[in-house]
Design an enzyme around this catalytic site. Structure first.
Site, mmCIF file in Angstrom:
data_model
loop_
_atom_site.group_PDB
_atom_site.id
_atom_site.type_symbol
_atom_site.label_atom_id
_atom_site.label_comp_id
_atom_site.label_asym_id
_atom_site.label_seq_id
_atom_site.Cartn_x
_atom_site.Cartn_y
_atom_site.Cartn_z
ATOM 1 N N ASP A 22 -8.729 -3.998 3.778
ATOM 2 C CA ASP A 22 -7.664 -4.431 3.270
ATOM 3 C C ASP A 22 -7.685 -6.093 3.981
ATOM 4 O O ASP A 22 -6.802 -7.188 3.393
ATOM 5 C CB ASP A 22 -5.920 -3.945 3.560
ATOM 6 N N ASP A 65 -3.982 -1.783 5.920
ATOM 7 C CA ASP A 65 -4.196 -2.049 7.661
ATOM 8 C C ASP A 65 -5.409 -1.185 7.364
ATOM 9 O O ASP A 65 -6.203 -0.448 8.756
ATOM 10 C CB ASP A 65 -3.170 0.155 8.235
ATOM 11 N N ASP A 104 0.849 -1.500 0.063
ATOM 12 C CA ASP A 104 -0.313 0.399 0.018
ATOM 13 C C ASP A 104 1.118 0.701 -0.004
ATOM 14 O O ASP A 104 2.173 0.700 0.333
ATOM 15 C CB ASP A 104 -0.597 0.249 1.399
ATOM 16 N N LYS A 130 -16.352 16.649 -3.484
ATOM 17 C CA LYS A 130 -14.542 16.982 -3.374
ATOM 18 C C LYS A 130 -14.735 15.044 -3.768
ATOM 19 O O LYS A 130 -15.183 14.429 -3.316
ATOM 20 C CB LYS A 130 -14.326 16.965 -1.402
#
Length: 1706
Positions: free
Chosen positions: A809, A805, A459, A583
């Protein structure tokens, strides 16, 4: 549709409808298709194993199946309960991703669980269809009779407990591996004792008991592994409610949770937990359900009657068992109960133990199979020999009981009983070592599998980067601006104000109230890193709290990995309609924008050109590694739904409006810098053969840029492939006549960047092609993509490590061969991972290192156990059966060797440090690289085993021979007692012989232990393992116990061994060790030294000479056969001269090497070398820090010859020419270089350090370190990059004889005069704006060498410009004088035939520096580390500085091997970097004079300087170039004390000795660092007058600890700062070097020092006192002439001495 829920008045609800209790776990019998299909015993809680093997759908992966049931040891705790909210989400997410995958690939193999959930249709059926299927109604629910019948048919609503496997596990513990053989052997020996034994032999009983004990110990170790990893979820029962309310017989009834059945209509209110899976039939508008127990996500899900997702696990119309209602109320029909619920199925999957073996288990069983086959063959041989021959020919020799014991002895001999104990202990020890290195291995399987990992998918955010983000730029309208400027222009730009508002409001981060009084950068922020960066940016312009208080949020859509945007709908007090703020990712939102807000706040139409402008800005930021966030908004008018009354419909309406006509407010660029250690980590992993792939959700350009910063991508963007390169393979393109063009640097590796959308399009062949890439970046990925990446890589036999993390995942972490979580990750990720990096991603290097070490050490353990524990024990049994010899080693002593004397040492091997090239060799192939292969068997049996067996036989029978029992009497003796000897005497002799055999094996195994410690490296070059000492002592103690306790002799058949028979085996063992050392020597042909230097140029030769002075063994490997005659570098500044002086070659400087010039700066475009300069730099003075002249112009071949002569004066230094480096490998302690010597033979050289001084294109940097991420980058702050041609001429002056027609003879010129006229003295910088050039003499005057360098224009070809034709055009005008100068009519050109071109080569000049100068034990210096432009003469000098700073550090590490070399070398790099920047700045300033191409600026410069020189004082100042003393700025880890004036370069002055045999003037360096002084630190004591000598000497010698390893006794120097001091002023001889400062005139009178150089001018005799701290008396000086501390008194001196070890990292 959603309906209102009846009020309490409409339905009678009994008391207690809220706050329901909890029941035990639910189990559903197998009437419905249960997960395992069997009837399960009911119990209150379920034991959950933490893993599932789910790989069958992606090819055969059993070789690396993840099993923790038999090989795991939990490091964190031995036994614990686990929160289901931690263990269940990974399974939930895996199943959800699996359903999505099966939709995309309907023809692929599907997992059973994914098929079950994928085929469920309760969420897609209409309400009426569900009622019909379940035979229920909304009005009345089920009848009591229906409910009872259904309950009887399908069982209660309880999860089934997993089947008890205690019996099967126990059998596995007892009879797995060698257990069955040991058990059978023990039974047989018991039978041989009784009833077959007549009389019963106590030795057989003892042997049987020992076998039983060993059998139990092995079983205990297996049990301990399972016990330590079992994890009980005792809290599972609390996840489901004890009671609930259902509609039956038309009324609401309270029923027990276990009694609900499909078809029940369930009443759900605030706080209720769902007892089963339900399909909602009615929900209130605010009904929300917390699914975190299953999904791990805290955000409650809004309930719905209609299906919102085709995925059963993701739809909002299904309520799942174990979840609870956090707001509102609902009605639902129960569709599944017990094991058929999502909760039940996941619990069942989670508790199902994994099938298959781990690689280590498979290797152990492979080894066991080999041993068992050999054992059975030998047992059959024994039985056949006995049955076919001995039973008839020698019936009294072997009876049935003896035969049984013999067969058992064969089994005992072959089985290394200590192996299971050693293996388990070894892995446990390695796991604990990794824990100390901040790497937590949650299972032993993790330890050994790490050695096979060949791909790590990492990652980005928080793993590769610091996760500390900041906004660097922003865009409003079409203009981008630095974020730092925003606060200053905020009040004047309306567009920026709107951006600040949206950034503040559409943001989930919050400032911690306790830190609001701090500066913005220091405030604590609660929220993710991206929102935190935006929050700080908004706050820097205006208070965020004010912006948020002005609006009221009415609806939010949180950011997720699928949408990649977040929405906040707000309502301002003054506005009539709400405003949607959004956003997210620009590539998602920008296409939805139809207009934008310009800088003045006006809304403009977003035309295609505007869109392209924004795209270019976004792409540029992304290419710089920035994360780009787009902000937009849209006014909402005439909405059809209300957020509180119709939340589901309102959400759909908002999401629809977010698809188009958005108003672009602005963009921000956010930087998340990589962690400092990441490039080195990636480089190390790549050197270990492990590919590092980046998997991130960022935009492709951003991902590629960050990957480049981290070293994951090493190619230029133009050489990076994309998905189109996977469309055709290379063979197809080649056949089609298409050849792919790549830059030369991209031939070694291939890079590719793919997006998540690309991943979904790849087919099998494309994945095959992708897996062949060396560097891969996956961008814009979702958790589903991560899981697919892992499985696709695994399907191609790659062993994958995945980092993560977050909650999402977890599936990929569990699916990977090694799931790696960061210490700060979520609990779900930590639970799903196999390994946790507690500190940073750098810990993965230690994980890989020790994973490989664990595998290596297991091989060493087996190689150690087999010779004595198997081979040498087998032959006594065979010779006993076949040759009639007595069994010279009893079966009991065999067991003692295996389980006691050898076992302790085998465990100690686990503590061996990493050996040769552990991080340089490729990962092992888990399928083909066996733990035990034929090479190991050959070494253990065919080499060591044979030697130990023969020596042991010889010792035993030699003793018997000396005791009167001859070997001939025993050979085919079949137990017959020799004549004249009693049976008791014979037994006594044989018992002693057996004990001698035992002792011989024990002692020889001690030496074998040292032999197997290393595979290729000599044991003398490997760090000692102190755990071996107690292991040897333990073995000795065991031997003494069983041999020297008389009470055991008769029972065990042992005897006391004479002392001599202890020492002879030591000789055998030493011979065994020497033979193995010889094997390693022959195999490797490795010579050894301390420092290997690649490259014998000036820098390498200087380093070797200095190391030789210090007594450090070093070897220089130089490629060229001889010193090149090409005079390359020509300039050397005063630091370089000081370095030449340091190696004893100063006397050759002005006589053989160089000459001294002034530097003249000439302007104009004319070709006149005699033109009056606009500035003159007089570098012939001695005003600098060294008391040398400022510059000399040398002949490099002579310089190198002097340095090589210096090398030859030291026995510790050796230079080998014609050597070509072939390869380099290193481990944690040594570096080995393979090279071909002058004879063409391949040789190996091992050293503690390797220094690359072979230039920027040499092997060390270019071929070795570049592959590990070391790059020669442009120096920051420099923009000069041009090509020059360097021309070296050798001039032979014409003479009247050779050139009688030369016109200047008539004017009285001599040949030397002609030479001076055309090639005048001094060095000239020709500041010609059209073509800047430099020229001048160099080398000795009699050499007549001349250098001319000129710039190559960008339109010219550099190689062509270096041709003779072009150089003539440029240079010859300078050596062609106008005739009028001499009163002649024709121009005069210097004769061309008097010029010999020695060199004419183009060079690209650019200030470049390596990003790393030292990687582990490989270091680069000189041009390999940095390259300078030509204007400052810093190239060779800078290399000399590298060498002087490095040499004493290498010497210190040689003398103190335990020094932290990485910290010490880092200090060297940081100091040199400061000097480098200083030298570069001077070079750039000088270059500005030469290369200024602006005619106006050049004209202005010339006139200003001319005017200044009209003032005499200014002219003197300009001619005297200031040469400042170098002073380091202190940084952590630098070895000097800034508080005591450390870090300054000690000036050098002239001095006259006051106590030696001569008073000849010398340099202070030659006194302070005299050749006989060996200390790396010297003490210089300074006084102002001779009368102070006694006092300061008394203080110094009274300072405790002054003299020792660092500052040696008798090496101190005392300097009197008084020109008038004399010898008579020194009363006592104190054993120190005492001198006074000397004047320039005194120095000038010394012909040896001042010959051929200018007399000292502007020399300052008091410079040392002036440059150091005021009042400094006791100066500790490092060997590189830098001050460690300048102390004023004894207190400071003591403090400085105490700090030395720490500053030197010792």
């Amino acid at each position: 549709m959603e309906k209102s829920v009846p009020s309490p008045q409409e339905v009678a609800v009994p008391d207690g409808s809220h706050g329901l209790g909890h029941a035990a776990a639910y189990v559903r019998p197998a009437t419905h298709a249960s997960v395992d299909g069997g009837e399960m015993e009911r119990q209150g809680r379920i034991t959950y194993a933490p893993d599932i093997d789910e790989r069958k759908g992606f090819g055969h992966r059993s070789s690396l199946g993840r099993s923790r049931s038999r090989d795991s040891i939990s490091i964190r705790s031995v036994r614990r309960t686990i929160d289901p909210s931690v263990i269940l989400p990974p399974q939930f997410r895996t199943l959800s991703f699996g359903i999505e995958e099966t939709k995309r690939q309907t023809q692929a193999k599907k997992k059973p669980a994914a098929i079950e959930f994928g085929d469920m249709d309760y969420h897609t059926l209409s309400i009426d269809e569900i009622f019909t299927r379940l035979q229920t109604t909304r009005a009345t629910g089920l009848t009591s009779t229906q409910a009872a019948q259904t309950l009887k048919a399908i069982g209660p609503n309880m999860p089934s407990p997993p089947p008890s496997r205690w019996f099967r596990n126990t059998i596995g513990y007892l009879f797995g591996g060698f257990g069955a053989i040991l058990f059978a052997a023990a039974i047989l020996v018991f039978v041989a004792w009784k009833p077959l034994g007549q009389p019963p032999a106590l030795a057989n009983l003892a042997l049987a008991i020992v076998l039983v004990i060993v059998w139990i110990i092995q079983a205990a170790f297996s049990f301990w592994q399972d016990f330590s990893t079992s994890r009980v979820m005792a809290s599972i029962g609390t996840m489901l409610p004890a009671e609930c309310f259902v509609l039956r017989d038309g009324s609401l009834q309270r029923v027990h949770g276990k009694d609900v059945v499909p078809g029940d209509i369930l009443r759900i209110t605030l706080g209720n937990k769902l007892p089963a899976d339900v399909r909602f039939v009615e929900v209130s508008s605010d009904a929300r359900f917390d699914r975190s127990i299953l999904t791990g996500e805290a955000m409650p899900l809004l309930g719905s009657v209609d299906s919102t997702d085709s995925n059963y696990l993701e739809t909002a119309c299904i309520g799942m068992a174990g979840t609870h209602c956090v707001s509102g109320s609902a009605w639902g029909v129960i569709v599944e109960t017990g094991d058929r619920t999502v909760f039940g199925r996941i619990a069942k999957l989670t508790s199902t133990p994994s099938k298959g073996l781990t690689p280590l288990q498979r290797e152990i069983y492979y080894f066991v199979a080999i041993i068992v086959v050999l054992m059975l063959v030998m047992i059959l041989v024994v039985i056949a020999v006995w049955a076919g021959w001995l039973r008839k020919a020698h019936p009294d020799w072997i009876s049935v009981p003896v035969l049984i014991v013999d067969c058992v002895s064969v089994a005992v001999a072959f089985i290394p009983e200590g192996l299971p104990i050693a293996v388990t202990a070894s892995l446990t020890i390695t796991a604990n070592i990794m824990m100390r290195n901040k790497v937590l291995c949650k299972s032993l399987k993790t330890v050994e599998t790490l050695g096979a990992v060949n791909v790590i998918c990492s990652d980005k955010t928080g793993t590769l980067t610091r996760n500390i983000m900041a906004v660097t730029e922003y865009l409003v309208g079409k203009e981008s601006t630095a974020a730092l400027k925003a606060p200053g222009i905020y009040d004047t730009q309306t567009g920026l104000q709107k951006l600040a508002t949206v950034a503040a409001v559409c943001n989930e981060a919050e400032f911690d109230a306790s830190s609001m009084n701090l500066p913005i950068a220091d405030r604590k922020v609660i929220g993710d890193a991206t929102d935190s960066a935006i929050l700080r940016f908004a706050e820097s312009m205006a208070p965020v709290a004010e912006a948020r208080s002005a609006v009221r949020s009415t609806f939010k859509v949180a950011f997720n990995s699928k949408n990649k945007f977040a929405i906040n709908v707000v309502q301002a007090e003054t506005d009539t309609s709400p405003l949607m703020m959004i956003k997210g990712a620009p590539d998602v939102i920008l296409p939805r924008c139809g207009s934008y807000i310009d800088g003045n706040g006006f809304v403009e139409r977003l035309e295609e050109t505007d869109r392209q402008t924004v795209e270019r800005t976004k792409d540029y930021w992304s290419s710089q590694g920035r994360r780009v966030i787009l902000f937009a908004q849209r006014p909402l008018e005439q909405l059809q739904f209300q957020p509180t009354e119709q939340p589901r419909e309102y959400e759909r309406e908002i999401m629809g409006l977010a698809l188009s006509e958005l108003v672009l407010v602005g963009l921000v660029a956010i930087v998340d810098p990589p962690r400092a250690e990441i490039p080195e980590v990636v480089r190390t992993l790549r050197g270990a053969g492990i590919r590092v792939f980046m998997v991130t959700g960022d935009y492709k350009l951003t991902a590629a840029a960050i990957a480049a910063e981290c070293g994951i991508i090493t190619h230029a963007p133009k050489d990076i492939d994309d998905v189109t390169n996977l469309a055709f393979d290379d063979g197809y393109l080649k056949a089609a006549g298409i050849e792919e063009k790549r830059s030369t640097d991209s031939t070694l590796t291939r890079s590719i960047v793919l997006s998540g959308a690309d991943i979904e399009t790849l087919d099998k062949s494309q994945w095959n092609m992708l897996c062949n890439y060396d560097e891969v970046v996956f961008a814009r990925t979702t958790p589903e993509h991560k899981l697919r990446i892992v499985k696709e890589l695994q399907a191609r036999d790659l062993v994958v490590g995945m980092t993560g993390d977050g909650v999402n995942d977890a599936p990929s972490l569990k699916a990977a061969d090694i799931g790696i979580a960061m210490g700060g990750g979520s609990d779900v990720a930590l639970e799903a991972a196999d390994m946790v990096l507690l500190d940073s991603f750098a810990g993965i290097v230690e994980g890989v290192r020790y994973g490989r070490v664990a595998y290596d050490n297991l091989r060493k353990t087996i190689c150690y156990l087999l010779p004595a524990g198997s081979f040498s024990e087998f032959w006594p049994v065979i010779t006993n059966v076949i040759f009639g010899l007595p069994q010279v080693l009893s079966s009991f002593l065999m067991i003692i060797i295996c389980c006691l004397t050898d076992c302790a040492a085998a465990i100690a091997i686990a503590y061996e440090k990493p050996e040769a090239d552990v991080l340089m060799r490729p990962p092992r192939n888990a399928k083909h690289d066996h733990l035990v292969d034929w090479r190991l068997i050959l070494q253990a049996y065919g080499s060591i085993g044979v030697i130990e067996t023969v020596c042991s036989f010889a010792m035993s029978y030699w003793y018997a021979q000396r005791a009167g029992l001859t070997f001939s009497a025993l050979w085919f003796g079949f137990g017959n007692t020799p004549n004249g000897m009693t049976a008791e005497a014979m037994t006594s002799i044989l018992n002693t012989a057996s004990s001698i055999y035992f002792v011989n094996l024990v002692v020889m195994q001690w030496f074998n232990l040292f032999a197997v410690r290393t595979r290729r490296l000599s044991v003398l070059n490997h760090r000692f393992n102190w755990y071996l000492v107690p292991a040897i002592v333990f073995a000795l103690s065991i031997a003494i116990l069983f041999l020297y306790v008389p009470k055991l002799h008769d029972v065990l058949g042992t005897a006391t061994v004479p002392v001599a028979y202890w020492f002879l085996p030591m000789g055998f063992g030493l011979g065994l060790l020497l033979l193995d050392e010889g094997r390693k020597c022959i195999d490797e042909s490795t010579e050894s030294t301390e420092v290997i230097i690649c490259g014998g140029g000036p820098t390498g030769a200087m380093l070797s000479a200095l190391l030789g002075q210090y007594g450090v063994p070093n070897v220089v490997l130089e490629r060229e056969p001889e010193i090149t005659t090409d005079p390359r570098g020509i300039a050397l500044d005063e630091d370089g001269i000081r370095c030449i002086q340091a190696v004893g070659m100063y006397d050759r400087m002005y006589s053989q090497i160089a000459l001294c010039h002034k530097m003249l700066f000439i302007s104009g475009s004319d070709n006149n070398l005699h033109k009056t300069p606009f500035n003159t730099a007089d570098l012939t003075t001695s005003e600098g820090n060294t008391s040398h002249v400022g510059f000399v112009f040398h002949k490099q071949p002579e310089l190198e010859k002097a340095l090589r002569d210096a090398i030859a004066t030291h026995s510790a230094s050796q230079l080998q020419s014609r050597c070509t480096v072939q390869s380099i490998c290193e481990d944690s302690e040594r570096v080995t270089v393979e090279y071909t010597d002058a004879r063409g033979a391949t040789r190996k050289l091992s050293g503690a350090f390797l220094v690359g001084a072979d230039g920027k294109t040499g092997y060390v940097r270019k071929r070795y370190l570049e592959a590990k991420g070391v790059r020669l980058d442009r120096c920051e702050g420099t923009n000069y990059e041009e090509s020059w041609v360097a021309l070296n001429w050798h001039i032979t002056p014409p003479t009247p004889v050779t050139h009688p027609d030369f016109p200047l003879w008539k004017l009285g010129y001599t040949p030397e005069g002609v030479y001076d006229a055309f090639f005048p003295p001094d060095f000239r910088f020709l500041c010609n704006p059209a073509r800047p050039s430099v020229c001048g003499r160099f080398g000795r005057p009699e050499d007549r060498l001349w250098r001319f360098e000129f710039v190559v224009d960008s339109t010219e070809d550099a190689t062509h410009m270096a041709s003779d034709e072009e150089t003539r055009k440029i240079v010859f005008p300078y050596i062609t004088h106008p005739g009028r100068k001499y009163g002649l009519s024709r121009d005069i050109m210097f004769p061309a035939d008097c010029i010999e071109t020695l060199r004419s080569r183009p060079f690209s000049f650019l200030a470049r520096c390596c990003n790393y100068w030292a990687v582990d034990r490989v270091i680069v210096v000189g041009d390999a580390a940095h390259v300078f432009p030509p204007f400052g003469g810093q190239g060779i000098t800078s290399g000399f500085r590298d060498a002087t700073g490095l040499a004493w550090r290498l010497c210190h590490m040689y003398r103190r091997p335990k020094t932290d070399h990485q910290s010490l070398l880092r200090g060297w790099y940081l100091e040199r970097k400061q000097q480098l920047e200083h030298s570069l700045a001077a070079t750039i300033r000088n270059g500005e004079f030469v290369t200024n191409g602006n005619f106006f600026k050049a004209f202005l410069r010339d006139w200003v300087l001319w005017a200044m020189q009209q003032v005499p004082w200014w002219r003197r100042r300009m001619n005297r170039v200031g040469r400042a003393t170098t002073k380091y700025h202190h940084l952590p880890g630098l070895p000097f004390l800034p508080e005591y004036g450390g870090g300054v370069n000690l000036p050098q002055v002239y001095a006259r000795p006051l106590d030696g045999p001569t008073d000849t003037v010398a340099f202070t360096d030659d006194l302070i660092f005299a050749r006989h002084k060996k200390g790396l630190f010297q003490l210089l004591v300074m006084v102002d007058e001779a009368s102070q000598v006694d006092a300061v000497v008394k203080v110094a010698e009274g300072t405790p600890g002054l003299f020792g390893d660092f500052i040696r006794q008798g090496e101190a120097t005392l300097l009197v700062n008084d020109l008038a001091a004399s010898r008579s002023d020194i009363r006592d001889r104190i054993g120190w070097t005492i001198a006074r400062i000397a004047s320039g005139d005194e120095f000038a009178r010394e012909e040896k020092l001042c010959r051929n150089r200018p007399a000292p001018a502007f020399y300052n005799a008091w410079r040392i006192r002036e440059e150091l701290k005021a009042g400094a008396k006791f100066i500790i000086v490092r060997a590189d002439k830098f001050v460690y501390a300048a102390c004023s008194n004894r207190v400071e001196l003591e403090a400085a001495l105490r700090s030395l070890p720490q500053c030197l990292h010792t």
